[in-house]
Design an enzyme around this catalytic site. Sequence first.
Site, PDB file in Angstrom:
ATOM      1  CG  ASP A   1      38.137  29.490  37.189  1.00 38.07           C
ATOM      2  OD1 ASP A   1      37.280  30.213  37.709  1.00 38.07           O
ATOM      3  OD2 ASP A   1      39.032  28.920  37.844  1.00 38.07           O
TER       4      ASP A   1
ATOM      5  CG  ASP B   1      36.277  37.664  30.911  1.00 34.83           C
ATOM      6  OD1 ASP B   1      37.145  38.338  31.479  1.00 34.83           O
ATOM      7  OD2 ASP B   1      36.242  36.430  30.948  1.00 34.83           O
TER       8      ASP B   1
ATOM      9  CG  ASP C   1      37.204  39.135  35.511  1.00 30.27           C
ATOM     10  OD1 ASP C   1      38.037  39.459  36.366  1.00 30.27           O
ATOM     11  OD2 ASP C   1      36.852  37.965  35.326  1.00 30.27           O
TER      12      ASP C   1
END
EC number: 3.2.1.91
Length: 464
Positions: free
Chosen positions: A419, A194, A240
């Site tokens: 999230d 990420d 991601d």
Amino acid sequence: MKNFAPSLALSLLLPTVQAQQTMWGQCGGAGWSGATDCVAGGVCSTQNAYYAQCLPGATTATTLSTTSKGTTTTTTSSTTSTGGGSSSTTTKTSTSAGPTVTGSPSGNPFSGYQQYANPYYSSEVHTLAIPSMTGALAVKASAVADVPSFVWLDVAAKVPTMGTYLENIRAKNKAGANPPVAGIFVVYDLPDRDCAALASNGEYAIADGGIAKYKAYIDAIRAQLLKYPDVHTILVIEPDSLANLITNINVAKCSGAKDAYLECINYALKQLNLPNVAMYIDAGHGGWLGWDANIGPAAEMYAKVYKDADAPAALRGLAVNVANYNAWTIDTCPSYTQGNKNCDEKRYIHALYPLLKAAGWDARFIMDTGRNGVQPTKQQAQGDWCNVIGTGFGIRPSSETGDDLLDAFVWVKPGAESDGTSDTTAARYDAHCGYTDALKPAPEAGQWFQAYFEQLLTNANPAF
């Protein structure tokens, strides 16, 4: 990491009675004050420093040493996903021998199968959500627990549980499940994971042997798959990750991670190319890679990844909208899409497909619809990804999509796992989680977010 609070029911038990956790429920971890004993037939198995789970038929627990990992200095409007982590495991890389297959994919891997409704998410709904709900909403919540959703292997410590799930699926199929059940998992543990956001930084760092550790993680997944060659298994590979190499290469952490991402994903695609496996690489969403400036380079990159992995037969295509909110199809592009002509996922995959095919890959797609039930959304911008307000559960998982390019609607992101945190003092705070279109207060990424679950359930379309 997941960090659950005990239910009120547990706190009210008489002090002379030892509470027992239900199968698949949490039974330990840092900060846990609930039941630590499991019901008959289960053993409390430690997955990492923050989480232990009651597993059926387990005989030993996995113990890990942990260290704090991962910082970044830049935020961007990308998607993020469940399952951040701070654990690290030092292991030796070894490649298991076993069958691989090469050539062209052979049809929709979802056709003729039902997706696995994993007991882990079901336990979250039953032990965390329902106890604080009443009436019709509680009944509807129980139905959500039965919806298939992907299991996230977001730290290496969770890989042993994959065998437990595969064994459970095997048992269901031997008992006559009709149609047979397919396992659905997310491979998500890249070093410097990420790279363009903060909320879901992972356990491995490139500078600390992360590539070798990741390969050991993949080897462990391969070993589980080889133990269950009769269980049809579908994998989403690294949300991601590659999309950041198209749009966020100017971010130092992403440019520094580029070679490692490509090497690690290449290794994963080759090692997991097994006869009982189908794979889809994450490809962002239309609001990310659908722009004219991004879609061509994206197609070239994904096709190259496919070819560099020797065109693995198990690699069926790309996963879109993972952990995001976009519509499958919408009549008019909303203002927050800011002129992006590929504003929904149908437009996106139909624009991407011919470019991929021209570059040498006849790919297909799956779409995460777990949180896209409300259209248009209440996003300020299509790149706003963190705990967006006003969302609802979307189209149920199905291979009946009505589109030749789309193999299935799926729920990759478990609804109500946060999230990212809205706590501005937290190490993994990302500014997106403080935007006005983000629901607050929010817990750390991956932790249960009750208010978000109730929002998703109330706004579900179709309704429960």
